[in-house]
Design an enzyme around this catalytic site. Structure first.
Site, PDB file in Angstrom:
ATOM      1  N   ASP A  80      -3.784  56.554  19.070  1.00  0.00           N
ATOM      2  CA  ASP A  80      -3.947  56.681  17.567  1.00  0.00           C
ATOM      3  C   ASP A  80      -2.892  57.470  17.040  1.00  0.00           C
ATOM      4  O   ASP A  80      -2.896  58.718  17.432  1.00  0.00           O
ATOM      5  CB  ASP A  80      -5.553  56.981  17.432  1.00  0.00           C
ATOM      6  CG  ASP A  80      -6.100  56.876  15.787  1.00  0.00           C
ATOM      7  OD1 ASP A  80      -5.114  56.766  15.136  1.00  0.00           O
ATOM      8  OD2 ASP A  80      -7.043  56.836  15.747  1.00  0.00           O
ATOM      9  N   HIS A 138      -6.717  45.230  12.510  1.00  0.00           N
ATOM     10  CA  HIS A 138      -6.753  46.549  12.029  1.00  0.00           C
ATOM     11  C   HIS A 138      -5.119  46.829  11.483  1.00  0.00           C
ATOM     12  O   HIS A 138      -5.008  47.222  10.377  1.00  0.00           O
ATOM     13  CB  HIS A 138      -7.030  47.703  12.764  1.00  0.00           C
ATOM     14  CG  HIS A 138      -7.016  49.002  12.234  1.00  0.00           C
ATOM     15  ND1 HIS A 138      -8.025  49.286  11.114  1.00  0.00           N
ATOM     16  CD2 HIS A 138      -6.710  50.046  12.543  1.00  0.00           C
ATOM     17  CE1 HIS A 138      -7.884  50.423  10.927  1.00  0.00           C
ATOM     18  NE2 HIS A 138      -6.906  50.971  11.409  1.00  0.00           N
TER      19      HIS A 138
END
Ligand code: HEM
Length: 396
Positions: free
Chosen positions: A212, A304
């Site tokens: 991330d 996403h």
């Protein structure tokens, strides 16, 4: 720093600005205070704790003006920020202050940064014209927000590589601010520590097991993405930034019932390597037109990264500097764990809000997360030399 440059402490910001303004050359993300060997400082163009690499421990604290202080908000904030500034400067340099109650004795600052912002209600109460960028974040259909841990008049991000240092600083900040402000909500967070990482420079994983932060802006793009340079903003915000915080709980049992192929499709990146599903390695640019042998989109329509990538959002970008949290069990027995999402940007309306609107409508990730809190703070520029944080706004 890249390019062989070795720059200490407060000179980093000035060098970056210089290179950006005069060369337009790519520049590296600033070193953390720990990496540069010099403590962070509140004095200068920008506050620390934004473009520097995030240390392992976070505590975010939101304060509200007391009822009495709100009636004289401008002078109350002035008094609070005048006291806060030297306390912040001293602690970031490891000169511990009495309000820490000896908790940090024997400790080093461990890369401590303290970053201060004001909420919309405090700005309005102080008589300031609200910057357009501080317009309220609209409600999204997927929101389940708890007002008790949303918003705030003053937001402070405390980051360090040691949790006891963070706790002692929070103790001190609350004492320093007590005459005018009281803490209403707090959020702890963590990232992989250097001690536990085989490669401390690698992109950290979150509690869903994803890399991330892969496509966070770097270099000149990072500086442009986060620092307010003027334009429609008031002069007192130049050198500052806008911070959106969202406590996003992860539905981890739901998530881990999916296999890694299904999990990869939700994000549009491979779980292990973080490479886009269109191919390559972690840092390869995603190819949103690429198709599988069967003719399907390699990066699914509701993935996403497809919905959030700058190329699909008019080029807008922000710095995501979120922290994992793991706060034990909820009353319903489920784990209370997720991502304390933090994003720094120059205009939330065109970045966070625009992207979150798309995510709320289409993101495959929405089935596995719940947005539980929301806050927006105007991160002040650094304090003028010998002055105090917020002086540009409140003096005169
Ligand atoms: C728990 C919630 C979330 C999780 C687990 C999550 C996870 C991820 C992951 C794994 C990536 C790909 C790697 C990367 O580039 O960092 C990513 C990218 C990204 N996410 Fe999220 N995200 C979450 C919430 C959000 C929210 C609320 C926003 C903004 C409204 C957002 C904006 C972005 C952006 C802008 C990118 C980079 C896209 C690109 O440049 O390719 N994310 N996220």
């Amino acid at each position: 720093l890249a390019g062989g440059a070795v720059v200490a402490g407060g000179a980093v910001g000035a060098l970056l600005d210089h290179e950006l303004a005069h060369d337009g050359a790519p520049i590296a993300t600033a070193a953390t205070p720990a990496e540069s060997g010099a403590p962070a400082t509140v004095y200068g163009r920008h506050q620390p704790g934004v473009v520097d690499r995030a240390p392992a421990c976070l505590r975010f604290v939101a304060y509200d003006l007391t009822a009495a202080a709100r009636t004289t908000a401008r002078s109350a904030l002035t008094a609070a920020l005048k006291r806060l500034t030297p306390a912040v400067e001293s602690m970031m340099a490891g000169r511990w202050i009495a309000e820490q109650e000896v908790i940090a004795d024997g400790m080093r600052p461990a890369g401590l940064t303290i970053t201060v912002g004001l909420g919309a209600a405090a700005l309005t109460a102080s008589g300031a014209a609200l910057p357009a960028a501080m317009a309220p974040i609209p409600a999204f259909p997927t929101d389940g927000l708890d007002p008790a841990r949303s918003g705030g008049d003053l937001g402070i991000q405390v980051c360090a590589d040691d949790p006891l240092v963070v706790a002692s600083v929070v103790q001190a900040l609350s004492a320093v601010l007590a005459p005018q402000l009281s803490a209403r909500w707090m959020q702890n967070g963590f990232l992989p520590s250097a001690a536990g990482s085989t490669d401390p420079a690698a992109t950290p994983r979150n509690l869903m097991g994803q890399l991330d932060g892969t496509d966070n802006p770097t270099g000149a793009r990072l500086q442009l993405a986060v620092w307010v340079a003027g334009g429609p903003n008031p002069d007192w915000m130049v050198g500052g930034s806008y911070l959106v915080c969202r406590r996003i709980r992860m539905l981890l049992p739901e998530w881990y019932r999916r296999n890694t192929t299904e999990r990869a499709a939700v994000i549009g990146r491979a779980v292990e390597s973080g490479a886009p599903l269109s191919g390559g390695t972690e840092k390869s640019p995603p190819d949103f037109a690429a198709r599988t042998a069967a003719g399907a989109l390699a990066i699914p329509a509701d993935a996403h990264v497809r919905l959030t990538h700058p190329a699909n959002n008019g080029g807008v970008t922000m710095l995501r500097r979120g922290y994992s949290y793991d706060d034990g069990l909820r009353a319903d027995g489920q784990r209370d764990a997720g991502l304390f999402f933090q994003a720094f940007q120059t205009d939330p309306a065109t970045t966070f809000v625009a992207i979150q609107r798309r995510l709320a409508a289409n993101d495959a990730l929405s089935a596995f997360i719940r947005h539980e809190s929301s806050a927006l703070f105007a991160i002040l520029p650094g304090a003028p030399s010998g002055g105090w944080l917020g002086q540009q706004l409140l003096a005169g």
